[in-house]
Design a protein around this motif. Structure first.
Motif, PDB file in Angstrom:
ATOM      1  N   GLY A 341       0.793  -1.226   0.000  1.00 55.57           N
ATOM      2  CA  GLY A 341       0.000   0.000   0.000  1.00 55.57           C
ATOM      3  C   GLY A 341       0.820   1.267   0.000  1.00 55.57           C
ATOM      4  O   GLY A 341       0.291   2.344  -0.234  1.00 55.57           O
ATOM      5  N   GLY A 342       2.121   1.170   0.290  1.00 57.13           N
ATOM      6  CA  GLY A 342       2.938   2.376   0.353  1.00 57.13           C
ATOM      7  C   GLY A 342       3.385   2.840  -1.015  1.00 57.13           C
ATOM      8  O   GLY A 342       3.454   2.069  -1.969  1.00 57.13           O
ATOM      9  N   GLU A 343       3.669   4.139  -1.106  1.00 63.77           N
ATOM     10  CA  GLU A 343       4.314   4.679  -2.292  1.00 63.77           C
ATOM     11  C   GLU A 343       5.776   4.905  -1.944  1.00 63.77           C
ATOM     12  O   GLU A 343       6.106   5.415  -0.878  1.00 63.77           O
ATOM     13  N   VAL A 344       6.660   4.520  -2.855  1.00 64.26           N
ATOM     14  CA  VAL A 344       8.089   4.567  -2.570  1.00 64.26           C
ATOM     15  C   VAL A 344       8.607   6.005  -2.623  1.00 64.26           C
ATOM     16  O   VAL A 344       8.333   6.741  -3.564  1.00 64.26           O
ATOM     17  N   PHE A 345       9.344   6.379  -1.593  1.00 67.48           N
ATOM     18  CA  PHE A 345       9.983   7.695  -1.542  1.00 67.48           C
ATOM     19  C   PHE A 345      11.473   7.546  -1.769  1.00 67.48           C
ATOM     20  O   PHE A 345      12.125   6.697  -1.159  1.00 67.48           O
ATOM     21  N   ASP A 346      12.001   8.357  -2.685  1.00 65.06           N
ATOM     22  CA  ASP A 346      13.443   8.366  -2.889  1.00 65.06           C
ATOM     23  C   ASP A 346      14.104   9.043  -1.702  1.00 65.06           C
ATOM     24  O   ASP A 346      13.672  10.105  -1.255  1.00 65.06           O
ATOM     25  N   SER A 347      15.152   8.418  -1.190  1.00 64.78           N
ATOM     26  CA  SER A 347      15.837   8.962  -0.012  1.00 64.78           C
ATOM     27  C   SER A 347      17.346   8.927  -0.210  1.00 64.78           C
ATOM     28  O   SER A 347      18.100   8.643   0.700  1.00 64.78           O
ATOM     29  N   SER A 348      17.773   9.192  -1.436  1.00 66.32           N
ATOM     30  CA  SER A 348      19.177   9.014  -1.778  1.00 66.32           C
ATOM     31  C   SER A 348      20.075  10.161  -1.337  1.00 66.32           C
ATOM     32  O   SER A 348      21.280  10.106  -1.538  1.00 66.32           O
ATOM     33  N   ILE A 349      19.499  11.202  -0.747  1.00 61.81           N
ATOM     34  CA  ILE A 349      20.331  12.302  -0.249  1.00 61.81           C
ATOM     35  C   ILE A 349      20.247  12.342   1.272  1.00 61.81           C
ATOM     36  O   ILE A 349      19.173  12.504   1.847  1.00 61.81           O
ATOM     37  N   GLU A 350      21.372  12.162   1.921  1.00 63.68           N
ATOM     38  CA  GLU A 350      21.502  12.301   3.374  1.00 63.68           C
ATOM     39  C   GLU A 350      22.898  12.833   3.641  1.00 63.68           C
ATOM     40  O   GLU A 350      23.887  12.171   3.320  1.00 63.68           O
ATOM     41  N   VAL A 351      22.996  14.038   4.172  1.00 64.93           N
ATOM     42  CA  VAL A 351      24.302  14.675   4.337  1.00 64.93           C
ATOM     43  C   VAL A 351      24.401  15.339   5.704  1.00 64.93           C
ATOM     44  O   VAL A 351      23.384  15.707   6.300  1.00 64.93           O
ATOM     45  N   PRO A 352      25.621  15.519   6.212  1.00 67.28           N
ATOM     46  CA  PRO A 352      25.787  16.296   7.452  1.00 67.28           C
ATOM     47  C   PRO A 352      25.382  17.746   7.205  1.00 67.28           C
ATOM     48  O   PRO A 352      25.472  18.253   6.088  1.00 67.28           O
ATOM     49  N   VAL A 353      24.921  18.388   8.268  1.00 72.43           N
ATOM     50  CA  VAL A 353      24.529  19.791   8.145  1.00 72.43           C
ATOM     51  C   VAL A 353      25.089  20.555   9.340  1.00 72.43           C
ATOM     52  O   VAL A 353      25.230  20.006  10.435  1.00 72.43           O
ATOM     53  N   THR A 354      25.437  21.801   9.104  1.00 74.64           N
ATOM     54  CA  THR A 354      25.976  22.639  10.169  1.00 74.64           C
ATOM     55  C   THR A 354      24.845  23.402  10.852  1.00 74.64           C
ATOM     56  O   THR A 354      24.082  24.114  10.186  1.00 74.64           O
ATOM     57  N   ILE A 355      24.737  23.233  12.169  1.00 75.07           N
ATOM     58  CA  ILE A 355      23.759  23.972  12.977  1.00 75.07           C
ATOM     59  C   ILE A 355      24.527  24.731  14.044  1.00 75.07           C
ATOM     60  O   ILE A 355      25.199  24.121  14.877  1.00 75.07           O
ATOM     61  N   ARG A 356      24.464  26.037  13.985  1.00 72.24           N
ATOM     62  CA  ARG A 356      25.176  26.831  14.983  1.00 72.24           C
ATOM     63  C   ARG A 356      24.549  26.627  16.367  1.00 72.24           C
ATOM     64  O   ARG A 356      23.343  26.423  16.487  1.00 72.24           O
ATOM     65  N   ASN A 357      25.392  26.672  17.402  1.00 72.64           N
ATOM     66  CA  ASN A 357      24.950  26.423  18.781  1.00 72.64           C
ATOM     67  C   ASN A 357      24.148  25.122  18.873  1.00 72.64           C
ATOM     68  O   ASN A 357      22.965  25.116  19.233  1.00 72.64           O
ATOM     69  N   PRO A 358      24.770  23.986  18.529  1.00 73.35           N
ATOM     70  CA  PRO A 358      24.025  22.730  18.436  1.00 73.35           C
ATOM     71  C   PRO A 358      23.456  22.235  19.757  1.00 73.35           C
ATOM     72  O   PRO A 358      22.588  21.362  19.751  1.00 73.35           O
ATOM     73  N   ASP A 359      23.922  22.766  20.897  1.00 71.68           N
ATOM     74  CA  ASP A 359      23.374  22.336  22.179  1.00 71.68           C
ATOM     75  C   ASP A 359      22.119  23.123  22.578  1.00 71.68           C
ATOM     76  O   ASP A 359      21.467  22.788  23.568  1.00 71.68           O
ATOM     77  N   LYS A 360      21.786  24.133  21.801  1.00 72.69           N
ATOM     78  CA  LYS A 360      20.634  24.976  22.121  1.00 72.69           C
ATOM     79  C   LYS A 360      19.402  24.484  21.369  1.00 72.69           C
ATOM     80  O   LYS A 360      19.472  24.246  20.163  1.00 72.69           O
ATOM     81  N   PRO A 361      18.244  24.317  22.045  1.00 72.21           N
ATOM     82  CA  PRO A 361      17.027  23.865  21.355  1.00 72.21           C
ATOM     83  C   PRO A 361      16.678  24.770  20.174  1.00 72.21           C
ATOM     84  O   PRO A 361      16.865  25.983  20.223  1.00 72.21           O
ATOM     85  N   ILE A 362      16.170  24.130  19.126  1.00 74.53           N
ATOM     86  CA  ILE A 362      15.833  24.882  17.917  1.00 74.53           C
ATOM     87  C   ILE A 362      14.338  24.877  17.648  1.00 74.53           C
ATOM     88  O   ILE A 362      13.834  25.659  16.855  1.00 74.53           O
ATOM     89  N   GLY A 363      13.595  23.978  18.328  1.00 71.47           N
ATOM     90  CA  GLY A 363      12.153  23.867  18.128  1.00 71.47           C
ATOM     91  C   GLY A 363      11.820  22.927  16.985  1.00 71.47           C
ATOM     92  O   GLY A 363      12.690  22.281  16.403  1.00 71.47           O
ATOM     93  N   THR A 364      10.535  22.859  16.652  1.00 74.56           N
ATOM     94  CA  THR A 364      10.080  22.074  15.501  1.00 74.56           C
ATOM     95  C   THR A 364       9.214  22.973  14.634  1.00 74.56           C
ATOM     96  O   THR A 364       8.160  23.441  15.070  1.00 74.56           O
ATOM     97  N   HIS A 365       9.686  23.214  13.421  1.00 74.58           N
ATOM     98  CA  HIS A 365       9.048  24.157  12.513  1.00 74.58           C
ATOM     99  C   HIS A 365       8.870  23.497  11.146  1.00 74.58           C
ATOM    100  O   HIS A 365       9.800  22.872  10.631  1.00 74.58           O
TER     101      HIS A 365
END
Length: 494
Positions: A341-365
């Motif tokens: 029943g599922g539709e296949v999603f391509d997921s071939s891109i996964e990369v590290p990302v830079t987040i400044r102040n990584p110990d500080k909460p960023i929320g969910t947006h």
């Protein structure tokens, strides 16, 4: 007899307590307005997202211009709470019966997790009363079932939430020329991929034929070499017989025997030399055919990858940026369906990302491209877990330029960027859009259910952490995601 649940008992107790208050005190008690079913006073477009408010027990559906339908809901009771987070419709079934709860009828079911959380029609007592699903009015559920499609985002918020107009330099800005060229490019590359696949298939068959021919040739050579060795061996006893001959007659017989053996050996030697020369030519041709097949297969894979990228460029793109894993994930629907029943999603891109102040909460947006405009795309944002505000959250993130170059030029409405403190739920797999659960909210209706089954989509090839098939699509084996069980806070979480 009806079995009263905990929520019903609490409600009755509250009513009894209210009845004992003096009339003026009872009148002063604030009574929240019950959500009512409503339709926007305009023509509704196709729903882009649905937002469920656990606090007010209400669901609101939105198209590109704003809200279009609202209705009351019943979410999960205590210890079976509906999880707050980011989901999407992954399966629809008109007449569904629960496999977990006594064959309970769940009409117009729209599944949002593979372990059983769904929107569906059901009784609404006016408070949270489900085992984790989102019950909607029966008629409303039927109406929405016919309007939504697989992949529509479902946001479940602990409080009230709504999309707000938003702009920011980090959001995708498509190029008009790239959008205009995309369909032609996709068609051209699809034809090139089909031709490359046919060429590779023909080359593979030619190499297989050449290999079979060299196999039979090798067998003939071995036979000739064996006969030549025997012929050579017959000369030696003839020489000994000639040396031992005492009479002229015996010498003549021995000489005749030797000449015949030598002639036979010479003839077989000539045949063997000719066969070897022929074999050398055919072995060289077989090696060349094998190399040609390998090169054709390489071109086929590269062409298929280019064609799939071009086709995916026509689809809305979703990015998920997790502070927990410090990674950026990209998903696009291939519209390739599987029997489950599922539709296949391509997921071939996964990369590290830079987040400044990584110990500080960023929320969910959740940033969503609602429609095209003169600037490219008109965006909204929905915030369901506070940390930074939406602007500050995007300011802290540096998206790799090569990722932007691959997806931004042809970004279309329904594209999105999700920024969250949370890791991806292990309900995110090849059949889903992104699934993320707020770990600071109750999840009883989620964690008490069996996890969805792991399934390998294609085991033809394994490359850099994900499976890739001959069309260039990559599908992760999703047990690498952070498990929802316990869902412990990452260091630095609030």
């Amino acid at each position: 007899m009806r079995r009263w649940g905990p929520a019903a008992i609490v409600a009755l107790a509250a009513m009894a307590a209210l009845a004992t208050l003096p009339p003026d005190a009872a009148a002063r008690e604030p009574r929240p307005a019950s959500p009512k079913e409503a339709t926007a006073p305009r023509a509704a477009g196709e729903p882009i997202m649905a937002i469920v408010s656990i606090k007010t027990q209400q669901v609101t559906f939105y198209d590109a211009e704003g809200w279009i339908f609202r209705a009351p809901v019943s979410t999960g009771v205590k210890e079976r709470e509906t999880p707050a987070g980011i989901f999407a419709v992954i399966e629809k079934e008109k007449d569904h019966h629960s496999t977990m709860y006594d064959d309970a009828w769940m009409p117009n079911m729209q599944r949002i997790t593979w372990n059983g959380i769904a929107l569906h029609g059901g009784p609404l007592p006016g408070y949270a009363a489900s085992h984790g699903c989102i019950r909607m009015p029966y008629g409303f559920a039927e109406k929405m079932f016919d309007k939504t499609r697989i992949g529509m985002r479902v946001i479940i918020s602990p409080d009230d939430a709504a999309p707000v107009e938003f702009s920011h330099p980090a959001l995708f800005v498509p190029r008009a020329d790239a959008i205009a060229e995309a369909p032609v490019r996709a068609e051209t590359l699809a034809r090139a991929a089909a031709e490359a696949a046919k060429t590779a298939d023909d080359a593979k068959k030619a190499a297989a034929t050449a290999a079979r021919e060299t196999t039979s040739l090798t067998s003939s050579l071995r036979k000739l070499e064996s006969l030549k060795a025997r012929a050579d061996a017959e000369i030696r006893p003839a020489d000994r017989a000639l040396a031992a001959a005492k009479t002229d007659e015996a010498k003549a017989r021995a000489e005749d025997r030797k000449q015949k053996a030598a002639a036979k050996a010479a003839e077989l030697g000539t045949q063997l030399d000719t066969a070897k020369a022929d074999a050398r030519s055919k072995l060289d041709a077989a090696a060349a055919a094998k190399d040609a097949a390998k090169a054709a297969e390489t071109r086929k894979v590269a062409s298929a990858k280019a064609a799939s990228e071009a086709k995916l460029a026509l689809e809305p793109v979703s990015i998920y940026i997790s502070r927990a894993t410090q990674k950026l994930y990209v998903r696009r629907n291939t519209h390739k369906r599987w029997p489950d029943g599922g539709e296949v999603f391509d997921s071939s891109i996964e990369v590290p990302v830079t987040i400044r102040n990584p110990d500080k909460p960023i929320g969910t947006h959740v940033f969503t491209a609602m429609a095209r405009n003169d600037a490219g795309l008109r965006w909204t944002v929905v915030t369901i877990d506070n940390g930074d505000d939406a602007k500050d959250a995007l300011d802290r993130i540096i998206i790799p330029q090569d990722v932007l170059d691959r997806i931004a030029p042809t970004a279309s409405p329904r594209s999105s960027i999700i920024v969250s403190d949370e890791p991806l739920s292990d309900e995110t797999n090849y059949r889903t859009e992104f699934v993320a659960v707020l770990s600071n909210q109750p999840q009883g209706g989620f964690i008490t259910r069996a996890p969805s089954t792991d399934t390998f989509v294609d085991n033809d090839r394994y490359d850099n952490g994900y499976f890739r098939n001959d069309n260039g699509f990559g599908f992760f084996f999703q047990r690498s995601w952070n498990s929802r069980a316990g869902n412990a806070r990452w260091p630095g979480y609030r």
